[in-house]
Design an enzyme around this catalytic site. Sequence first.
Site, PDB file in Angstrom:
ATOM      1  N   GLU A 163       0.980   5.657   0.460  1.00 60.59           N
ATOM      2  CA  GLU A 163       0.189   6.964   0.311  1.00 60.59           C
ATOM      3  C   GLU A 163       1.053   7.532  -0.555  1.00 60.59           C
ATOM      4  O   GLU A 163       2.490   7.594  -0.647  1.00 60.59           O
ATOM      5  CB  GLU A 163       0.722   7.233   2.061  1.00 60.59           C
ATOM      6  CG  GLU A 163       0.198   6.741   2.705  1.00 60.59           C
ATOM      7  CD  GLU A 163      -1.675   5.903   2.823  1.00 60.59           C
ATOM      8  OE1 GLU A 163      -2.378   7.032   1.932  1.00 60.59           O
ATOM      9  OE2 GLU A 163      -2.061   4.996   2.487  1.00 60.59           O
ATOM     10  N   ASP A 195       1.079  -0.893   0.105  1.00 59.35           N
ATOM     11  CA  ASP A 195      -0.248   0.235  -0.228  1.00 59.35           C
ATOM     12  C   ASP A 195       0.710   1.202   0.189  1.00 59.35           C
ATOM     13  O   ASP A 195       2.048   1.291   0.035  1.00 59.35           O
ATOM     14  CB  ASP A 195      -0.749   0.005   1.032  1.00 59.35           C
ATOM     15  CG  ASP A 195      -1.811   1.032   1.570  1.00 59.35           C
ATOM     16  OD1 ASP A 195      -3.077   0.856   0.393  1.00 59.35           O
ATOM     17  OD2 ASP A 195      -1.569   1.980   1.751  1.00 59.35           O
ATOM     18  N   HIS A 205      -5.684   5.160   6.381  1.00 59.20           N
ATOM     19  CA  HIS A 205      -4.748   5.949   5.307  1.00 59.20           C
ATOM     20  C   HIS A 205      -2.995   5.810   5.562  1.00 59.20           C
ATOM     21  O   HIS A 205      -2.763   6.446   5.206  1.00 59.20           O
ATOM     22  CB  HIS A 205      -5.543   7.306   4.858  1.00 59.20           C
ATOM     23  CG  HIS A 205      -6.760   7.364   4.437  1.00 59.20           C
ATOM     24  ND1 HIS A 205      -6.525   6.861   2.872  1.00 59.20           N
ATOM     25  CD2 HIS A 205      -7.735   7.082   4.469  1.00 59.20           C
ATOM     26  CE1 HIS A 205      -7.877   7.014   2.489  1.00 59.20           C
ATOM     27  NE2 HIS A 205      -8.784   7.004   3.354  1.00 59.20           N
ATOM     28  N   ASP A 228      -2.920  -0.485   6.451  1.00 58.00           N
ATOM     29  CA  ASP A 228      -3.483  -0.508   5.162  1.00 58.00           C
ATOM     30  C   ASP A 228      -3.125  -2.177   4.503  1.00 58.00           C
ATOM     31  O   ASP A 228      -4.416  -2.702   3.802  1.00 58.00           O
ATOM     32  CB  ASP A 228      -3.434   0.456   3.919  1.00 58.00           C
ATOM     33  CG  ASP A 228      -5.185   2.132   4.919  1.00 58.00           C
ATOM     34  OD1 ASP A 228      -4.913   1.907   6.156  1.00 58.00           O
ATOM     35  OD2 ASP A 228      -5.207   2.703   3.860  1.00 58.00           O
TER      36      ASP A 228
END
Length: 596
Positions: A39, A37, A179, A184
Amino acid sequence: MTIAHDSATRSASRWEEQRSFDQLGRPLRDLTFCVVDLETTGGSAAGGSRITEVGAVKVRGGEVLGEFQTLVNPHTEIPAFIAVLTGITNSMVSDAPPIESVLPAFLEFAEGCVLVAHNAPFDVGFLRHFAEQQGRPWPTFEVVDTAVLARRVITRDDAPNCKLSSLARVFNASTTPNHRALSDARATVDVLHGLMERLGGLGVHTLEELQTFSAKVSAAQRRKRHLAEKLPHSPGVYLFRDDAARVLYIGTSRDLRTRVRSYFTASETRTRMGEMVGLASEVTGIECATPLEAEVRELRLIAEHKPRYNRRSRFPEKVHFIKLTREPWPRLSLVRRVADDEADYLGPFSSKKVAEKCLSALHDTFPVRQCSDRLARRPSKAACVLAEMGRCLSPCDGSVDDTTYAAVVRQLRDSLLRRPDEVVDAINERMASLAADERFEEAGVHRDRLAAFIRATARTQRLSALTRCPEVIAARREDDGRWAVHVVRHGRLAAAGVIPSGTDAHAFVDALRLGAESVRPAPGPVPAATAEETERILRWLESPGIRLVDVDGEWTCPITGSTRHLALHDAVTQSRLSLVPFDERRSLAPTHRPAR
């Protein structure tokens, strides 16, 4: 010894050749998955967005083998929107390693694994982009997308959507998505295992079976394939009807027969559509000259019949507008329709909740009165609570003169029609202050209000620009080499046609114009059609290859308008919502790339 070994090898080789297809494939329990994952600062690596955090979990057979987590210095400012969403601030990444150091470390961690991500095109797309930017060859990863798998397995009884947060609740994930990359990724691991458990009960045990899994079409659906046989291979609209001739579902396609036939095959995996086909006894086709005409007819028919199996576009009349009133002391009001009263309107909003968010953004920026009373030019009432809080200029008790109040209203009107910068700057400043104090939830409220305002003003400015034109005639060369022509009047499609080979183009356009529907302008900024129809027309007019044949009026949008702010807010929405709608047909599937 050597001979025996060779014999055993040949025997094993023959066995591999003779194995049945059911025995082929790599068992899921034996594979190592790297669940990743990211960001980022936005939704598009190609558009300049950067990675701010990478989190990954390596698992095999339900056992966690290792974790990878690091912040990444994006070498650019993190927008306040993103800081509110992720909790990652500029100060947190200032000493973090750059992506040039992080990417090779991650690729080493993930080597030999099957990559897994929720909405994999986003995460894998970012990683591939920076690999190409650094001149690194991209490994031949096989990729599994948990969002796609969930869409095939999860029903609306399980969850309202396929967001990671919703799936984490369904499968009782040990980590709540927040997030942040590693959290995540951990939640996605639990979702992956939950999906595999369900698929195991359906006979899916290998990566190859995972790739090809789809809902099976029933025998009853197969028997109804004859319903498509009378339809033509041309663009148009199709209507499924039941025994009482009631319309069940309306759709559109460039090839009516091929599209309708797909409802009776395994390519149709939506549960609701299987239920609909079970009730259908007839399919009616309406041929259209062009795909755009088919899209517009579909919208109009859905609004007329309101079929139970269509989720979208059924109630275009259920909209809201924000009105800046015309009175001695103007105010903002939420209304259901536009009147011919020379007032300024913003909308339409299909959701009252979104309209209220937009209204709050305007009230946060401009301290106009919020009371609904009619005020005289020289009011003499008591001040309200908002005035005491400094959120209203309070004309009711004479605290402001009409000249000063009118100046604020002019600024408000300018923000609605031409330049939203005052609202954008004020709310961004408030969000940055709240984010700096780590009051992310409050900042998120203002973020949503600003997004609602930007989308509403951009939409209104684009719609009203086309609506102001009494007539626009445009043409485009289609894939078959012929020219498609459309006549648009006050934002409504009035005629459509395709110029036949060997025909005089000018004469054809003149005839099409003469036979086009007469359209009267609607009051205010709204088009003489539904907003959705006009938006479809705008998308066609803005597509590559369009030739404007004639424009009656001035088709322009303000260069300082809200459209220039849309990219950032759309990127934030993509980052927030890992959503695959149940009723949206896509060709998404878990990606299987054979090793080279």
